[in-house]
Design a protein around this motif. Structure first.
Motif, PDB file in Angstrom:
ATOM      1  N   PHE A 277       0.793  -1.492  -0.002  1.00 54.80           N
ATOM      2  CA  PHE A 277      -0.129   0.095  -0.012  1.00 54.80           C
ATOM      3  C   PHE A 277       0.885   1.349  -0.120  1.00 54.80           C
ATOM      4  O   PHE A 277       0.551   2.188  -0.641  1.00 54.80           O
ATOM      5  CB  PHE A 277      -0.995  -0.130   1.192  1.00 54.80           C
TER       6      PHE A 277
ATOM      7  N   LYS B  29       7.542  -8.534   5.477  1.00 58.71           N
ATOM      8  CA  LYS B  29       7.574  -7.388   5.992  1.00 58.71           C
ATOM      9  C   LYS B  29       8.662  -7.027   7.064  1.00 58.71           C
ATOM     10  O   LYS B  29       9.015  -8.255   7.795  1.00 58.71           O
ATOM     11  CB  LYS B  29       6.362  -7.366   6.836  1.00 58.71           C
TER      12      LYS B  29
ATOM     13  N   CYS C 268       7.489  -2.184   9.611  1.00 60.38           N
ATOM     14  CA  CYS C 268       5.996  -2.256   8.874  1.00 60.38           C
ATOM     15  C   CYS C 268       4.995  -2.486  10.035  1.00 60.38           C
ATOM     16  O   CYS C 268       3.832  -2.424   9.828  1.00 60.38           O
ATOM     17  CB  CYS C 268       6.026  -3.565   8.134  1.00 60.38           C
TER      18      CYS C 268
ATOM     19  N   TYR D  79      -1.162   0.131   7.632  1.00 56.30           N
ATOM     20  CA  TYR D  79      -1.811  -0.931   6.489  1.00 56.30           C
ATOM     21  C   TYR D  79      -1.424  -2.308   6.949  1.00 56.30           C
ATOM     22  O   TYR D  79      -1.377  -3.211   6.257  1.00 56.30           O
ATOM     23  CB  TYR D  79      -1.198  -0.726   5.232  1.00 56.30           C
ATOM     24  N   PHE D  80      -0.502  -2.152   7.955  1.00 56.04           N
ATOM     25  CA  PHE D  80      -0.011  -3.481   8.438  1.00 56.04           C
ATOM     26  C   PHE D  80      -0.720  -5.013   8.385  1.00 56.04           C
ATOM     27  O   PHE D  80      -0.339  -5.657   7.841  1.00 56.04           O
ATOM     28  CB  PHE D  80       0.729  -3.799   9.989  1.00 56.04           C
TER      29      PHE D  80
ATOM     30  N   GLY E 136       3.148  -6.993   2.166  1.00 53.30           N
ATOM     31  CA  GLY E 136       4.275  -6.620   2.352  1.00 53.30           C
ATOM     32  C   GLY E 136       4.998  -6.920   0.984  1.00 53.30           C
ATOM     33  O   GLY E 136       4.533  -6.790  -0.077  1.00 53.30           O
TER      34      GLY E 136
ATOM     35  N   THR F  14      10.532  -0.198   2.537  1.00 54.76           N
ATOM     36  CA  THR F  14       9.282   0.133   2.596  1.00 54.76           C
ATOM     37  C   THR F  14       8.867   1.406   3.501  1.00 54.76           C
ATOM     38  O   THR F  14       9.894   2.125   3.991  1.00 54.76           O
ATOM     39  CB  THR F  14       8.556  -1.032   3.270  1.00 54.76           C
TER      40      THR F  14
ATOM     41  N   PRO G  73       6.669   2.847   6.099  1.00 57.04           N
ATOM     42  CA  PRO G  73       5.272   2.969   7.050  1.00 57.04           C
ATOM     43  C   PRO G  73       4.593   4.067   7.042  1.00 57.04           C
ATOM     44  O   PRO G  73       5.256   5.060   6.960  1.00 57.04           O
ATOM     45  CB  PRO G  73       5.930   2.378   8.346  1.00 57.04           C
TER      46      PRO G  73
HETATM   47  S1  SF4 Z   1       5.432  -0.173   5.277  1.00 55.11           S
HETATM   48 FE1  SF4 Z   1       5.335  -2.272   5.300  1.00 55.11          FE
HETATM   49  S2  SF4 Z   1       3.051  -2.732   5.888  1.00 55.11           S
HETATM   50 FE2  SF4 Z   1       3.121  -0.614   5.355  1.00 55.11          FE
HETATM   51  S3  SF4 Z   1       2.420  -0.649   3.225  1.00 55.11           S
HETATM   52 FE3  SF4 Z   1       4.495  -0.480   3.104  1.00 55.11          FE
HETATM   53  S4  SF4 Z   1       4.990  -2.799   3.093  1.00 55.11           S
HETATM   54 FE4  SF4 Z   1       2.847  -2.627   3.731  1.00 55.11          FE
END
Ligand code: SF4
Length: 168
Positions: free
Chosen positions: A69, A126, A130, A135-136, A141, A152, A154
């Motif tokens: 996400f 993840k 995360c 959005y966890f 992931g 990523t 968060p």
């Molecule tokens: S930070 Fe991790 S849990 Fe959040 S949207 Fe990105 S991949 Fe997904």
């Protein structure tokens, strides 16, 4: 792959001409020959897919499979991860994996969730950070093959628990 990515705008025009009921983007997939292709960063995928979505006729249903996400900000309703996928009425369903392991008798929503859970934990990763992301629970992931390579991002906030919160 990058060759496809650079032509998403052209594909959008083609899609509008064909006018299907639904299209699915499958951004990263490490199956078969695709495993040998150099992966494209989710950052780049997110930018190009969002641009293509803007060009696609809004009467066509759009799914973007298995993209975190955090790379689809503002376009969350198009994200279809393992749990969203089990509600897709117009596509094959992930419950169809390993049909030999399906319980006998009618399937329950728990069976579908169990299959989504199995797919998520075997295919995705993840990071610890995360855990702080809103959005966890609804996000798969990143693809496991990208562990340690892909960043990523968060997004803090109250955790969303309804996997269909953007899809209703
Ligand atoms: S930070 Fe991790 S849990 Fe959040 S949207 Fe990105 S991949 Fe997904």
């Amino acid at each position: 792959m990058s060759d496809n990515l650079n032509h998403l705008g052209d594909y959008a025009a083609l899609i509008n001409n064909l006018s299907p009921q639904q299209i699915n983007f499958l951004p990263l997939n490490f199956w078969g020959d695709a495993e040998k292709m150099p992966p494209v960063k989710y950052e780049q995928l997110g930018i190009n897919i969002r641009k293509a979505i803007d060009l696609i006729d809004k009467k066509i249903e759009i799914n973007v499979r298995y993209i975190p996400f955090c790379f689809m900000t503002g376009y969350e309703k198009y994200v279809v991860g393992t749990y969203q996928h089990i509600y897709d009425e117009r596509d094959w369903n992930i419950i169809a994996y390993n049909v030999d392991r399906l319980p006998s008798g009618p399937l329950s929503i728990e069976d579908y969730f169990k299959r989504a859970h199995e797919k998520r934990i075997t295919s995705y990763h993840k990071y610890k950070k995360c855990f702080d992301c809103k959005y966890f629970f609804i996000c798969d992931g990143i693809e496991k093959q990208l562990k340690g390579i892909q960043e990523t991002y968060p997004i803090l906030g109250e955790k969303i628990i309804d996997v269909l919160s953007f899809r209703q």
